[in-house]
Each structure stands twice: as structure tokens, then as C-alpha cells.
Design an enzyme around this catalytic site. Structure first.
Site, mmCIF file in Angstrom:
data_model
loop_
_atom_site.group_PDB
_atom_site.id
_atom_site.type_symbol
_atom_site.label_atom_id
_atom_site.label_comp_id
_atom_site.label_asym_id
_atom_site.label_seq_id
_atom_site.Cartn_x
_atom_site.Cartn_y
_atom_site.Cartn_z
ATOM 1 N N SER A 154 48.388 46.556 37.571
ATOM 2 C CA SER A 154 49.651 47.420 36.797
ATOM 3 C C SER A 154 49.457 48.449 35.806
ATOM 4 O O SER A 154 49.686 48.489 34.758
ATOM 5 C CB SER A 154 49.738 46.098 35.839
ATOM 6 O OG SER A 154 49.817 44.733 36.891
ATOM 7 N N ARG A 169 48.329 57.918 34.940
ATOM 8 C CA ARG A 169 47.867 57.568 34.107
ATOM 9 C C ARG A 169 47.419 56.100 33.634
ATOM 10 O O ARG A 169 47.882 55.421 33.467
ATOM 11 C CB ARG A 169 48.565 58.122 32.730
ATOM 12 C CG ARG A 169 49.892 57.660 32.674
ATOM 13 C CD ARG A 169 50.914 58.354 31.373
ATOM 14 N NE ARG A 169 52.136 56.957 31.172
ATOM 15 C CZ ARG A 169 53.016 56.612 32.009
ATOM 16 N NH1 ARG A 169 52.858 58.310 32.927
ATOM 17 N NH2 ARG A 169 54.523 56.174 31.833
ATOM 18 N N ASP A 207 53.595 43.649 40.328
ATOM 19 C CA ASP A 207 54.312 41.789 39.682
ATOM 20 C C ASP A 207 55.496 41.690 40.540
ATOM 21 O O ASP A 207 55.452 40.335 40.558
ATOM 22 C CB ASP A 207 53.290 41.944 38.769
ATOM 23 C CG ASP A 207 53.886 42.948 37.875
ATOM 24 O OD1 ASP A 207 54.894 43.730 38.167
ATOM 25 O OD2 ASP A 207 53.792 42.509 36.176
#
Ligand code: ADP
Ligand code: MG
Length: 494
Positions: A154, A169, A207
Site C-alpha cells: 500500500s 515513493r 487493497d
């Protein structure tokens, strides 16, 4: 007293989001959505996931899933029974601070691989030992008895294939510079190989996509799920799109994928819908929240819809009313003592959790006793008046209802743009997140807005089935690993 309620009503009205605005929002969402399918760097990212089919509940087998991105690293194994049910075994491990930020990518991924190893030794030791035996006998890797693993990661990634994606990032306190730009699946796979574990990283999982897949496997009947949506800390959605509408596939770098189904799941990243505010409502409280946030001007849809922000919107309204001396809001009337202590989190940015809104909205008691208890628990506010409580309830209702109606904008736009309601079939939607699960009547407000959109209407609303879908990063990730390994086998056979 009634000046306070008048003021609360006046503020609540600023959160009204009437039918005409819902329809305007839907039209603009469809426009931004279609734009996102044609090119990159649009407000709605519309990310191709390379997952090209959804499960129907008959899938079988034992899969692994890991989840990196929260406070804990989660490892689980999922046994899909093939009859819409599954069993799940899991362990959670805190990631040491120095592994999150001080070390190298190699150290982090070796740490993760070691957790997978100990999980396998505890829960699947027979399989593990058998694999090692066979590998020693054959003097090589035996592909056939590898565990397929779904990797929920995530953080922002540029997805290049079903098990390939480069880290854009780090966020959430992670900071390992040499991992940026690298393929996170390859990093995990090489750590796994270094420990000689019988595991293949089969899929990189978002997700929201996991939510869609998990719902599709567990939902009743034969209907595959069309859309997965999260209304939790953040908000986002994923849905099944026709491949020929994803025209940007021709221009973006990617590896091979299965084209036979003619479909692919798209991760909308709808939290950033309409960042330039062409149609989103924008009260002074929304403006203040955004200006004081760490990322002004982005995630503008999410800032009006999700759990992370609704509490803060309420806090800004309450502070505003409290500072208006003439209203006597949260001031004990007799002595005009301030009944909000200095240490109350009413005075702290992000000091109100959105669960407070659920408690306030739910209180149907005459004396509003539950609101009083919640104000004491959450904000150390003693002896609020009935008018104080009513004022808060009026504002909460408006903030929560607007969030649900905005949610309906994204949902109905996706249904309309894909012509899903034209066929007359049932359309299944899987949802996850505390807001949709616990905020009273959230789904009811969503449906009210559905009926106000002519292309959905009463008839469309009746055909839309919404069900809670739990554990996208566990069973959902397992299902994506399954789909990925089948595609992989099929392509190798070609
Ligand atoms: P996540 O999205 O991180 O997986 P959740 O779905 O539990 O986790 O969402 C957490 C968010 O939901 C937080 O922003 C929290 O403030 C909010 N929240 C928690 N409980 C409730 C509740 N009862 N009603 C509404 N919002 C809630
Ligand atoms: Mg969640």
C-alpha cells in the site's frame, strides 16, 4: 438557544448537496474517468491492474498473502474451499523502526522473507519440508509445488504487470531511498530465493482490487462482482472495464497479460477526483481543512468523503460555533464558564475521530444521552446543553450525508459509463471500511442519491446489490495470486 440552532441549520445547509449537483458531479466524473482511460497523468489515474477476470466462488487451493503498508506486516495463508468459503491463518509482525527507515531495501525485504519463512515453518511445515526434500533430490527448483503469493503493497507504485511494479515513493514513515524506482515484487522474490523458500510472488495487489475479488468469491449466486469500493481511512474504488476502452494500454510500458476475457480491473484512485474543484462542493470548512493539510490541493474528493477527514470537518465547524460568543455554544449558561477544557482535543488538529460522528448520528434518545456521553469520552466536554447536542447532531448529519452522496456520484458514474445497468441483470458491489460499515444509514443515503440520477433511477437502484467485503488484503490477494498463476501457466503453455 434558538439562535444556536438557527446557526447550526445555516451551517448544515452549506453541506447540502442537492440532486442537481449530484447529476453534475456524475457527468464530470464520467468525463474525468474516460479521460483517465486514454492517457496518463490525469486527475483520475484509472490504473490498469492486469487482473483480467473475477472469481465466481468455485476457486480452490492454498495461497499465501502478505500485506505491507500499515503498522504491522501481515502474513497469511488462505485455503479457498471452492464453495464461496475459505479459512485463513495469519500472523502480524511489528516492523522495527530501523528496518522502516535506516536500512537498505535488501535488509527490509530480507526481514519480510524471514517472516514468511517462520510463518511457513509454524503453519505449513510439512509442505515446507517436503519441498526442501524434493529440491535436494532433483537438485533444482521444483516449480510445481511453490506457494503462489499475493503481495498487498500500500504505497504508490507504477504497475507494469500483474506481478511487476516500481515504487514511486515511500509514505507512512517508511524511507529507504534505494528501493525507490525498483520493482518491489522482484525485491521480495530475490529475498525469498535467498532463503530458498517455496514461494512465488505471483501478484502485486491494491487493497481496493482485493476488496472486489474477495466480494466476488464470497458473494451469493453466480453473479461476478462488478465494483469494489473502500470508505475507510481513505476512499477508492476498482471496477471491471472493457479492454478496448482502456486505450492508454497502447502507449504505456507493460509486460504481457491475458487478453482473452476482453476485460481488466481498473483501480480508479478516485480519492483525487476533481482536484481542481470544477464540481466538488467547497465550504469554508473544506477550504480550511485543505489549507492546513500536508497536501493542499490533492485528494480533494477523499477530503470530503473518507474517515480520515470527516471528523476534522466537524471539528472546524464546532470551533467556529464555539468562538461565536453570542451563540453560547458549549458554554455552561449560568456562569458562562467554558465547558470545554483547554486539554480537549477539540482544540487539536485531527482531534475528532470520525467514529464520533457515527455515535452522534445514531442517537435517537430524547435527552440525547449518547451524544453527551460521546462528547465527554472523545472531547472531555462536560454538561453540554440539549441545544448544544442538537446543534452538533444537525451538523454531523449534514457532513455524513454529503459524504455518502458524494460516494454515490463515483459509484453511479462508473455504473453509467460502463453501461452496467442497461442489461437488466443484478449488479454486485463489494464495500469495505469503517465508514460504510458503521455510519448509520450510509448505504441508505447512497441509494437515495442513486435514485436522483436519471440513468440509475428507481429501476437501477433495485438492481444494485451492495455487500460488505472484508479482508481484501488476505483472501482478495490470494484470489489475485490464483488468477495470476493460472494466467502464467496458460501463457507458458502457449
Ligand atoms: P482502514 O481504512 O485503515 O483499513 P477502517 O476501515 O477501519 O481502516 O477505517 C478507519 C477510519 O474509519 C478512520 O478514519 C476512523 O476515524 C474511521 N472510523 C472508525 N470507526 C468508525 C465508526 N464507527 N464510524 C465511522 N467512522 C469510523
Ligand atoms: Mg481497510
Amino acid at each position: 438557544m434558538s439562535a444556536l440552532l438557527d446557526e447550526a441549520t445555516r451551517i448544515a445547509r452549506q453541506f447540502d448537496y442537492p440532486a442537481a449537483e449530484v447529476r453534475r458531479g456524475v457527468a464530470e466524473y464520467i468525463r474525468q474517468m474516460n479521460e483517465g482511460l486514454t492517457k496518463e497523468h490525469t486527475t483520475l489515474s484509472q490504473i490498469p491492474t492486469f487482473v483480467t477476470s473475477v472469481p465466481n466462488g468455485t476457486e480452490k487451493g492454498l495461497y499465501l498473502a502478505v500485506d505491507l503498508g500499515g503498522t504491522n506486516f501481515r502474513v497469511c495463508s488462505i485455503d479457498l474451499h471452492g464453495d464461496t468459503t475459505f479459512s485463513l491463518t495469519q500472523s502480524k509482525i511489528m516492523i522495527p523502526r530501523e528496518t522502516m527507515s535506516a536500512g537498505s531495501a535488501k535488509e527490509l525485504f530480507l526481514f519480510l522473507a524471514r517472516q514468511i519463512e517462520s510463518f511457513l515453518r509454524i503453519h505449513h511445515n510439512e509442505h515446507f519440508e517436503a519441498h526442501i526434500r524434493r529440491r535436494n533430490e532433483k537438485n533444482g527448483n521444483c516449480e510445481e509445488d511453490l506457494f503462489d503469493l499475493g503481495f498487498t503493497f500500500s504505497f504508490p507504485v507504477r504497475q507494469l504487470g500483474i506481478n511487476k511494479g516500481t515504487l514511486i515513493r515511500w509514505t507512512k514513515g517508511f524511507d529507504i531511498p534505494d528501493a525507490v524506482g525498483q520493482d518491489v515484487c522482484a525485491l521480495l522474490q530475490s529475498a525469498i530465493d535467498e532463503l530458498e523458500l517455496p514461494v512465488r510472488v505471483a501478484a502485486l495487489v491494491n487493497d481496493t482490487v482485493g476488496t472486489l475479488m474477495a466480494r466476488s468469491y464470497t458473494s451469493p449466486g453466480e453473479t461476478g462482482t462488478f465494483l469494489g469500493a473502500i470508505f475507510g481511512t481513505g476512499t477508492n474504488g476498482a471496477y471491471v472495464e472493457k479492454l478496448d476502452r482502456i486505450t492508454k494500454m497502447q502507449t504505456i510500458e507493460h509486460s504481457e497479460y491475458d487478453k482473452t476475457t476482453g476485460e481488466m480491473i481498473i483501480n480508479a484512485e478516485w480519492g483525487s477526483f476533481d482536484n481542481h474543484l470544477s464540481v466538488l462542493p467547497n465550504t469554508v470548512y473544506d477550504q480550511q481543512l485543505d489549507a492546513d493539510s500536508i497536501n493542499p490541493g490533492v485528494q480533494m474528493f477523499e477530503k470530503r468523503v473518507s474517515g480520515m477527514f470527516l471528523g476534522e470537518i466537524l471539528r472546524l465547524v464546532m470551533l467556529d460555533m464555539h468562538r461565536n460568543e453570542s451563540l453560547g455554544f458549549l458554554k455552561t449558561s449560568a456562569s458562562s464558564d467554558v465547558s470545554v477544557p483547554k486539554t480537549s482535543s477539540l482544540y487539536r488538529q485531527w482531534g475528532i475521530d470520525t467514529s464520533l460522528l457515527s455515535l452522534v448520528e445514531a442517537d435517537k434518545t430524547e435527552g440525547l444521552e449518547e451524544i453527551k456521553a460521546a462528547l465527554k469520552d472523545h472531547l472531555k466536554i462536560e454538561r453540554p446543553s440539549i441545544a448544544d447536542c442538537k446543534a452538533i447532531q444537525t451538523v454531523v448529519h449534514a457532513i455524513g450525508k454529503r459524504a455518502a452522496r458524494l460516494g454515490a456520484v463515483a459509484l453511479s458514474a462508473v455504473l453509467i459509463a460502463t453501461n452496467r445497468l442497461d442489461k437488466g441483470d443484478l449488479v454486485d458491489i463489494g464495500v469495505d471500511g469503517s465508514l460504510v460499515e458503521y455510519y448509520p444509514n450510509f448505504e441508505g443515503y447512497v441509494r437515495e442519491a442513486f435514485r436522483e440520477v436519471p440513468e440509475v433511477g428507481d429501476a437501477g437502484d433495485k438492481r444494485i446489490r451492495i455487500g460488505i467485503s472484508k479482508d481484501g488484503s488476505g483472501v482478495g490477494a490470494a484470489l489475485i495470486a490464483l488468477v495470476a498463476s493460472k494466467e502464467d501457466a496458460r501463457m507458458k503453455a502457449q
